[in-house]
Design a protein around this motif. Structure first.
Motif, PDB file in Angstrom:
ATOM      1  N   HIS A   5      56.152 -43.470  24.953  1.00  0.00           N
ATOM      2  CA  HIS A   5      54.902 -42.906  24.439  1.00  0.00           C
ATOM      3  C   HIS A   5      55.085 -42.352  23.034  1.00  0.00           C
ATOM      4  O   HIS A   5      54.165 -42.416  22.203  1.00  0.00           O
ATOM      5  N   GLN A  31      54.252 -44.559  20.214  1.00  0.00           N
ATOM      6  CA  GLN A  31      52.835 -44.768  19.941  1.00  0.00           C
ATOM      7  C   GLN A  31      52.242 -43.656  19.077  1.00  0.00           C
ATOM      8  O   GLN A  31      51.124 -43.786  18.585  1.00  0.00           O
ATOM      9  N   THR A  32      52.979 -42.559  18.925  1.00  0.00           N
ATOM     10  CA  THR A  32      52.502 -41.426  18.130  1.00  0.00           C
ATOM     11  C   THR A  32      53.613 -41.017  17.163  1.00  0.00           C
ATOM     12  O   THR A  32      54.215 -39.955  17.321  1.00  0.00           O
ATOM     13  N   ASP A  38      52.438 -45.843  30.954  1.00  0.00           N
ATOM     14  CA  ASP A  38      51.059 -46.340  31.012  1.00  0.00           C
ATOM     15  C   ASP A  38      50.094 -45.202  31.357  1.00  0.00           C
ATOM     16  O   ASP A  38      48.986 -45.114  30.816  1.00  0.00           O
ATOM     17  N   LYS A  96      49.652 -43.108  28.314  1.00  0.00           N
ATOM     18  CA  LYS A  96      48.750 -43.734  27.350  1.00  0.00           C
ATOM     19  C   LYS A  96      47.294 -43.518  27.753  1.00  0.00           C
ATOM     20  O   LYS A  96      46.431 -43.223  26.913  1.00  0.00           O
ATOM     21  N   GLN A  97      47.015 -43.664  29.047  1.00  0.00           N
ATOM     22  CA  GLN A  97      45.652 -43.432  29.517  1.00  0.00           C
ATOM     23  C   GLN A  97      45.245 -41.982  29.259  1.00  0.00           C
ATOM     24  O   GLN A  97      44.114 -41.708  28.821  1.00  0.00           O
ATOM     25  N   TRP A 150      46.413 -40.056  26.931  1.00  0.00           N
ATOM     26  CA  TRP A 150      46.269 -39.883  25.487  1.00  0.00           C
ATOM     27  C   TRP A 150      44.951 -40.488  24.995  1.00  0.00           C
ATOM     28  O   TRP A 150      44.242 -39.886  24.190  1.00  0.00           O
ATOM     29  N   ASP A 151      44.633 -41.675  25.500  1.00  0.00           N
ATOM     30  CA  ASP A 151      43.425 -42.361  25.052  1.00  0.00           C
ATOM     31  C   ASP A 151      42.150 -41.633  25.480  1.00  0.00           C
ATOM     32  O   ASP A 151      41.093 -41.813  24.853  1.00  0.00           O
TER      33      ASP A 151
END
Length: 470
Positions: A269, A272-273, A310, A313-314, A316-317
């Protein structure tokens, strides 16, 4: 140590975040700091991978033979009109009893704060060091030196981590918003305790299982969500804190140092950031593992890590941001003396510890049991704390806590975003619910140092901390 490992320091600023306040014998709270004094935060990170040959998991498994994944210490220092507040997350199986004392004392001295404003948690990976300084002292009295952990390594880790924390104070940024989001983690967590028709534990479904009955049994009681709490400077994320309840290991005991599933998910993760430190905390995962979905094959480790990533990510989104200021911060702390298990017999434990013919692992366990027994008999309390950050609450708990406590805390404040970090002081070992002690099973029959009455103490404490926001 023959080699000093690198530490990296990331500077953050924050308009909120606070950790651990403890008081001698009564509930205390620190209200939000002055509106005119915005809070600031600095973050730091250190590589804490132990050298080859080091004991792992308190010396209960094979010593380190190779590095599969590096380990890290990740921390946050909160600055504002009050004294600094420190939270430290370690890729260790545990930091117990005297280890908690020493970490907090050193952090407080270095950062000009007090020990009751420092918190130390572990992620509980088993292919990682386990440190109990006071229990280790009992082993050394029996000429059992260096069997629980590498003392030179520990001293080095503490020195470098604290240096990094001190250095991080030089830069800070304001935080204007807090972000909250949660995501479902699929096919990872399952309850470890499978009951038979008589209401007793029939199968303990550990972190991995090849038992067809265990695999076929329902998931059971879990918290399926990973929760992400983030701090922002306007549109720029500064730090991410994640919380998920499980035993984090996929397999262990073969001598391969690893941050395991949770550490790998954290790294996935973090990619992704870029530039945003991700600090992960293990939730109340004492009776939770991956046994329904993991047979222990090494290739399952990255699969489980990806499933957790995963979910991150959910979360975060779907993160929602809320404006926040120092007036939206509130801190409560309550020291508790947990009821002792009646199976802790000082004479018996001393006999095992002092018996040179006893198994080494039994002597290590006896030292840990005896140390917690003596500390509790002396009235040494453990702090349960709660941080309020606008719409979010973060509860910090000791031990290998059963997930029911996490679910109860969330139910107590249904309109808040409630996160829980367990695996603070793991001196108490497993902390079950009252009924769990009557049901039997590994956790409550063999390795819990608390009595069934512990549920009454902790649920009342949670009620005092979580339901009264200010």
């Amino acid at each position: 140590m023959s080699q000093l490992r690198k530490c990296s320091v990331v500077f953050l600023s924050i308009s909120v975040l606070a950790l651990i306040i403890c008081v001698p014998s009564r509930l205390s709270q620190a209200a939000g700091t002055s509106e005119s004094a915005p809070l600031q935060v600095a973050t730091f990170e250190c590589d804490i991978t132990p050298p080859i040959g080091s004991p792992l998991c308190y010396g209960h498994v094979a010593p380190a033979k190779k590095v599969v994944d590096p380990l890290s210490a990740r921390g946050i220092v909160i600055l504002g009109s009050e004294k600094p507040i420190v939270m430290l997350a370690l890729d260790w199986v545990g930091a117990n009893n005297g280890a908690q004392d020493v970490w907090k004392k050193k952090l407080a001295e270095a950062l000009d704060t007090t020990t009751d404003r420092c918190a130390v948690h572990c992620l509980h990976q088993h292919d990682a060091p386990g440190v109990d300084i006071s229990a280790n002292a009992r082993l050394k009295q029996q000429n059992l030196n260096g069997i629980m952990y590498n003392e030179d390594y520990l001293n080095d880790v503490m020195q470098r981590t604290i240096q990094a924390a001190r250095a991080s104070l030089k830069t800070a940024q304001p935080v204007t918003h807090v972000g909250t989001g949660k995501g479902t983690v699929k096919q990872f967590a399952s309850n470890r305790r499978i009951l038979g028709p008589d209401g007793k534990v029939k199968i303990v479904r550990y972190s991995s299982s090849r038992n067809p009955a265990a695999i076929a049994a329902p998931v059971g009681t879990i918290d399926p969500f990973v929760r992400l709490l983030s701090l922002w400077n306007k549109d720029q994320p500064i730090v991410i804190l994640s919380y998920y309840a499980t035993h984090p290991q996929s397999y262990y005991g073969k001598g391969g140092i690893s941050c395991d599933t949770v550490g790998l998910a954290r790294a996935l993760h973090e990619k992704q950031t870029p530039g945003v430190l991700h600090v992960h905390f293990n939730g109340a995962g004492g009776n939770i593992g991956a046994g329904k979905f993991n047979n222990g094959d090494p290739e399952n480790r990255p699969l489980l890590a990806q499933r957790l990533a995963d979910g991150m990510k959910q979360a975060w989104d779907t993160t929602e941001k809320t404006p926040i200021s120092s007036g939206d911060v509130n801190w409560k702390s309550k020291p508790v003396l947990l009821p002792l298990r009646d199976t802790l017999d000082e004479t018996k434990l001393t006999g095992i510890l002092e018996n040179p013919k006893a198994r080494l692992t039994d002597r290590i366990r006896a030292a840990r049991d005896l140390d917690y027994l003596k500390r509790t008999q002396a009235g040494t309390t453990i702090d349960i704390t709660r941080l309020k950050l606008g719409p979010a609450q973060v509860v910090h708990m000791p031990g290998e806590l059963f997930v029911e406590y996490q679910l109860a805390a969330q139910k107590m404040a249904p309109h808040d975003f409630v996160c829980m970090a367990a695996y603070g002081d793991q001196g108490p070992g497993y902390i079950g619910t009252t009924i769990a002690y009557a049901q039997g099973g590994y956790e409550t029959s063999r390795v819990s140092r608390t009595a069934p009455e512990v549920e009454t103490v902790l649920m009342q404490t949670l009620k005092e901390l979580v339901t009264n926001n200010y």
